[in-house]
Design a protein around this motif. Structure first.
Motif, PDB file in Angstrom:
ATOM      1  N   ALA A  50     -45.141   2.502  96.754  1.00  0.00           N
ATOM      2  CA  ALA A  50     -45.543   1.380  95.887  1.00  0.00           C
ATOM      3  C   ALA A  50     -46.879   0.779  96.295  1.00  0.00           C
ATOM      4  CB  ALA A  50     -44.449   0.325  95.864  1.00  0.00           C
ATOM      5  N   PRO A  51     -47.084   0.423  97.569  1.00  0.00           N
ATOM      6  CA  PRO A  51     -48.396  -0.106  97.950  1.00  0.00           C
ATOM      7  C   PRO A  51     -49.531   0.888  97.726  1.00  0.00           C
ATOM      8  CG  PRO A  51     -46.781  -0.581  99.657  1.00  0.00           C
ATOM      9  CD  PRO A  51     -46.144   0.372  98.701  1.00  0.00           C
ATOM     10  N   LEU A  93     -49.666   3.251  95.340  1.00  0.00           N
ATOM     11  CA  LEU A  93     -49.944   3.281  93.909  1.00  0.00           C
ATOM     12  C   LEU A  93     -50.694   2.034  93.480  1.00  0.00           C
ATOM     13  CD1 LEU A  93     -46.584   4.744  92.520  1.00  0.00           C
ATOM     14  CD2 LEU A  93     -48.795   5.893  92.688  1.00  0.00           C
ATOM     15  N   ALA A  94     -50.285   0.891  94.038  1.00  0.00           N
ATOM     16  CA  ALA A  94     -50.973  -0.354  93.696  1.00  0.00           C
ATOM     17  C   ALA A  94     -52.423  -0.307  94.162  1.00  0.00           C
ATOM     18  CB  ALA A  94     -50.236  -1.541  94.327  1.00  0.00           C
TER      19      ALA A  94
END
Length: 513
Positions: free
Chosen positions: A292-293, A295-296
């Motif tokens: 997630a981090p 991709l962010a």
């Protein structure tokens, strides 16, 4: 070496960020390589990316012990880097766009892999900046200093010299300091290699900086000695040696020998290699990067990278065509479309131009030249190292020395102009015709002599969605009748500047001069 699981997703994320970057800024990346190809000055840049990759590879054991994770604080670094690229695009500055692209590339590493990895790889990343073709603006200054030293050394060894600008004659013939004699190629290559040498052989920052200073001074002095020796070899051999191809070959052989001596001396103070490190401890609180981090980080980076490109597209709307320039109406003066001489200023690809002369009974004629630029680009821009009073390759009109700035009365207030002098015919003809030329830039409703100010005004105008119209105005007269203090040009400017100002203001976008 097997890739650690903690590195797989971060490296894929970095590859995705770089793919986005190259996709958005492909034209800038291509322009960097294009300059490498066409300019021998930056031939050394081809080896910079492989060397940087090799430096990273030598650190693979320590990197394997780290646990990379994104550091979104580095998103802030993308903003000034993108702004630099945007401003460079608006003012057609290769250096600004290419450095902006390079900074975006470098900032993406700590952004995706983390500050710990970025700090550890700081030298290989910063070393990549040597791939940006930058520094050729020093060429005119280096040519001037090379000519100064060569003439001084010739006179010190008893050879009489007659000098005009970058050209001089000695009893055995005439010589000129051209771009290949400036030493810029030696200087840039030496600084790049010297920086790498210092990093690999010294542990203290003091030693590294000191050696970098040596790497700057050594090629400068070596080039001066090289130029002097080339002239002396030609002089003593009756111009049988050190001319043509030999000129270049002797220069590179001499430079190579000087570099070998510099590095041999530098090795005497080399520090011993540090003990093999077992790894750089990542700390217990550095877990593997989550998806997630990552991709962010990639998504936010892509958005910030795309913003300058979108802004540029909005700021580069087509502008109306420039109507043909017509001469200003000056009271008491008659315009003639025929130039005062066969000299032509070296301003490339103007949007429009005007060349001719003003005449009046009882006054000396004044040559008048305007090169006007609108919607400037790399192919057509006012402020450029390729533009100036003397056109490249003009063998007939020769600048006789350095230009200078002078204050002149223009109506009721003084303005600054750049004053230069040109000389016609062969160098040995002392009675050849000479011209005195005054030059000023016109942008945003005012006159300027500093190119960087004109560039900044154009950038601000483009950022506001306005025009980037700018021009160069050159007045010139025959030096033989102009007077020692440029009386003819001074009288013309003092009398006609208000009318010239009004005429130049009419050359804004939408105006009809």
């Amino acid at each position: 070496m097997r890739l650690e699981p903690a590195w797989r997703w971060p490296l894929l994320a970095l590859a995705a960020a770089w793919a986005c970057l190259f996709g958005l800024y492909w034209g800038t990346a291509v322009s960097i390589v294009a300059i490498w190809e066409r300019s021998d000055t930056f031939a050394h840049a081809y080896v910079v990316p492989p060397i940087a990759a090799w430096l990273v590879w030598t650190k693979r054991a320590q990197l394997a012990t780290m646990k990379p994770r994104p550091d979104l604080r580095w998103l802030a670094a993308l903003i000034p880097a993108g702004a630099l690229w945007l401003v460079g695009s608006l003012v057609a500055s290769n250096a600004a766009t290419q450095f902006g692209f390079a900074f975006l590339l470098l900032a993406s590493v700590p952004l995706i892999l983390g500050s710990q990895v970025g700090n550890f790889l700081s030298f290989p990343l910063v070393f990549l900046l040597f791939a940006v073709p930058f520094g050729d603006f020093l060429t005119p200054l280096l040519m001037e200093r090379t000519a100064d030293f060569t003439v001084m050394a010739l006179r010190a060894t008893g050879v009489p010299v007659y000098r005009e600008g970058l050209h001089f004659i000695i009893p055995s013939g005439a010589w000129s300091v051209i771009e290949a004699c400036s030493g810029i190629r030696y200087l840039l290559a030496s600084v790049m290699v010297g920086t790498l040498f210092g990093y690999l052989n010294y542990q203290s920052m003091k030693k590294r900086l000191l050696f970098m200073g040596v790497a700057v001074l050594t090629p400068l002095i070596a080039n001066w000695l090289r130029a002097y020796m080339i002239v002396m070899i030609g002089h003593l051999s009756g111009n049988e040696l050190a001319t043509g191809v030999d000129h270049i070959v002797y220069g590179w052989v001499f430079f190579g020998l000087v570099m070998i001596v510099m590095f041999t001396i530098g090795m005497r103070w080399a520090d011993p290699d540090p003990l093999p490190a077992s790894g750089v401890a990542p700390g217990a609180d550095l877990p593997s990067a989550a998806a997630a981090p990552l991709l962010a980080g990639v998504a936010l980076a892509a958005g910030l990278m795309a913003l300058p490109v979108a802004w540029l597209a909005k700021a580069t709307q087509p502008m109306p065509a420039v109507p043909p320039l017509t001469a200003p109406a000056l009271q008491g003066w008659t315009w003639q479309a025929e130039p005062l001489s066969d000299w032509r200023p070296g301003y490339r690809a103007p949007t429009a131009q005007l060349s001719g002369q003003f005449r009046r009974d009882g006054a000396e004629p004044v040559g008048f030249y305007v090169a006007y630029y609108r919607q400037q680009s790399q192919a057509s821009k006012l402020v450029s190292s390729a533009n100036g009073l003397a056109a490249d390759g003009d063998k007939h009109w020769i600048p006789t020395g350095s230009v200078s700035r002078v204050d002149v009365m223009a109506g009721t207030a003084p303005i600054q102009v750049v004053r230069g002098e040109l000389r016609a015919e062969a160098l040995g003809e002392l009675r050849a015709r000479r011209l005195r030329a005054w030059q000023t830039f016109w942008a945003d409703g005012g006159a300027y002599v500093d190119g960087w100010k004109v560039t900044a005004l154009n950038a601000l105008a483009r950022l506001r969605g306005q025009h980037d119209d700018a021009a160069v105005l050159i007045l010139y007269a025959d030096k033989g009748v102009n007077g020692a203090e440029d009386e003819a040009l001074q009288r013309f400017v003092a009398e006609n500047w208000p009318a010239l100002e009004s005429w130049m203001r009419s050359m804004q976008a939408g105006g009809h001069p």
